[in-house]
Design a protein around this motif. Structure first.
Motif, mmCIF file in Angstrom:
data_model
loop_
_atom_site.group_PDB
_atom_site.id
_atom_site.type_symbol
_atom_site.label_atom_id
_atom_site.label_comp_id
_atom_site.label_asym_id
_atom_site.label_seq_id
_atom_site.Cartn_x
_atom_site.Cartn_y
_atom_site.Cartn_z
ATOM 1 N N PRO A 58 0.807 -1.224 0.000
ATOM 2 C CA PRO A 58 0.000 0.000 0.000
ATOM 3 C C PRO A 58 0.841 1.275 0.000
ATOM 4 C CG PRO A 58 -0.840 -1.543 1.633
ATOM 5 C CD PRO A 58 0.435 -2.107 1.119
ATOM 6 N N MET A 59 1.973 1.266 0.689
ATOM 7 C CA MET A 59 2.812 2.461 0.736
ATOM 8 C C MET A 59 3.408 2.762 -0.636
ATOM 9 S SD MET A 59 3.673 4.949 2.424
ATOM 10 C CE MET A 59 3.684 4.808 4.167
ATOM 11 N N MET A 60 3.786 1.732 -1.358
ATOM 12 C CA MET A 60 4.328 1.938 -2.701
ATOM 13 C C MET A 60 3.228 2.432 -3.646
ATOM 14 S SD MET A 60 6.948 1.992 -4.464
ATOM 15 C CE MET A 60 8.305 0.914 -4.629
ATOM 16 N N ALA A 61 2.004 1.928 -3.483
ATOM 17 C CA ALA A 61 0.884 2.381 -4.309
ATOM 18 C C ALA A 61 0.600 3.867 -4.056
ATOM 19 C CB ALA A 61 -0.356 1.546 -4.036
ATOM 20 N N LEU A 62 0.620 4.271 -2.798
ATOM 21 C CA LEU A 62 0.409 5.681 -2.472
ATOM 22 C C LEU A 62 1.523 6.559 -3.021
ATOM 23 C CD1 LEU A 62 -0.989 5.514 1.171
ATOM 24 C CD2 LEU A 62 -2.194 6.169 -0.904
ATOM 25 N N VAL A 64 3.247 5.982 -5.704
ATOM 26 C CA VAL A 64 3.033 6.094 -7.151
ATOM 27 C C VAL A 64 1.955 7.135 -7.433
ATOM 28 C CG1 VAL A 64 2.155 4.848 -9.160
ATOM 29 C CG2 VAL A 64 3.871 3.792 -7.705
ATOM 30 N N TRP A 65 0.864 7.149 -6.637
ATOM 31 C CA TRP A 65 -0.190 8.153 -6.821
ATOM 32 C C TRP A 65 0.354 9.566 -6.599
ATOM 33 C CZ3 TRP A 65 -4.667 7.837 -9.124
ATOM 34 C CH2 TRP A 65 -5.325 6.611 -9.204
ATOM 35 N N VAL A 66 1.186 9.729 -5.572
ATOM 36 C CA VAL A 66 1.765 11.046 -5.283
ATOM 37 C C VAL A 66 2.695 11.479 -6.415
ATOM 38 C CG1 VAL A 66 3.339 12.285 -3.733
ATOM 39 C CG2 VAL A 66 1.491 10.895 -2.792
ATOM 40 N N ALA A 67 3.522 10.556 -6.906
ATOM 41 C CA ALA A 67 4.433 10.885 -8.005
ATOM 42 C C ALA A 67 3.645 11.269 -9.261
ATOM 43 C CB ALA A 67 5.358 9.702 -8.293
ATOM 44 N N GLY A 69 0.634 12.499 -9.337
ATOM 45 C CA GLY A 69 0.019 13.799 -9.070
ATOM 46 C C GLY A 69 1.003 14.942 -9.247
ATOM 47 N N LEU A 70 2.239 14.733 -8.796
ATOM 48 C CA LEU A 70 3.260 15.774 -8.961
ATOM 49 C C LEU A 70 3.606 15.985 -10.438
ATOM 50 C CD1 LEU A 70 5.643 15.016 -5.960
ATOM 51 C CD2 LEU A 70 4.142 16.989 -6.266
ATOM 52 N N LEU A 71 3.681 14.898 -11.195
ATOM 53 C CA LEU A 71 3.945 15.039 -12.633
ATOM 54 C C LEU A 71 2.805 15.785 -13.324
ATOM 55 C CD1 LEU A 71 5.473 11.561 -13.540
ATOM 56 C CD2 LEU A 71 6.609 13.782 -13.612
ATOM 57 N N SER A 72 1.583 15.506 -12.930
ATOM 58 C CA SER A 72 0.437 16.225 -13.499
ATOM 59 C C SER A 72 0.483 17.698 -13.128
ATOM 60 C CB SER A 72 -0.872 15.610 -13.004
ATOM 61 O OG SER A 72 -0.984 14.281 -13.430
#
Length: 87
Positions: A58-62, A64-67, A69-72
């Motif tokens: 779950p921590m790796m999934a979160l 990836v979502w944060v990364a 979001g930052l790229l967006s």
């Protein structure tokens, strides 16, 4: 539990307007909001399974979502900078 028909029967006749009709149209803001909500909703609910299957924790999934979001965010800021440079 009262159904919708039961609730409609309890509305006083003075509150009912027989000639009232809904407006059939969307403004620009509402149309853009609907499209953005569809795009975001599809991405969140469809890609969540793919990300959790490929990352494992779950921590790796979160992260990836944060990364993502930052790229967006960086992409949006890049477009904003390009737009600000136009006369």
């Amino acid at each position: 539990m009262c159904s919708v028909l039961c609730l409609l029967r309890t509305v006083p006749k003075s509150f009912v307007n027989e000639n009232a009709q809904l407006v059939r149209g969307l403004g620009l803001t509402a149309a853009i909001s609907v499209n953005v909500a569809n795009i975001i909703g599809t991405g969140v609910f469809i890609k969540a399974r793919v990300i959790t299957c490929n990352t494992g924790t779950p921590m790796m999934a979160l992260s990836v979502w944060v990364a993502a979001g930052l790229l967006s965010l960086f992409g949006a800021l890049t477009y904003a900078e390009l737009l600000a440079m136009m006369p």
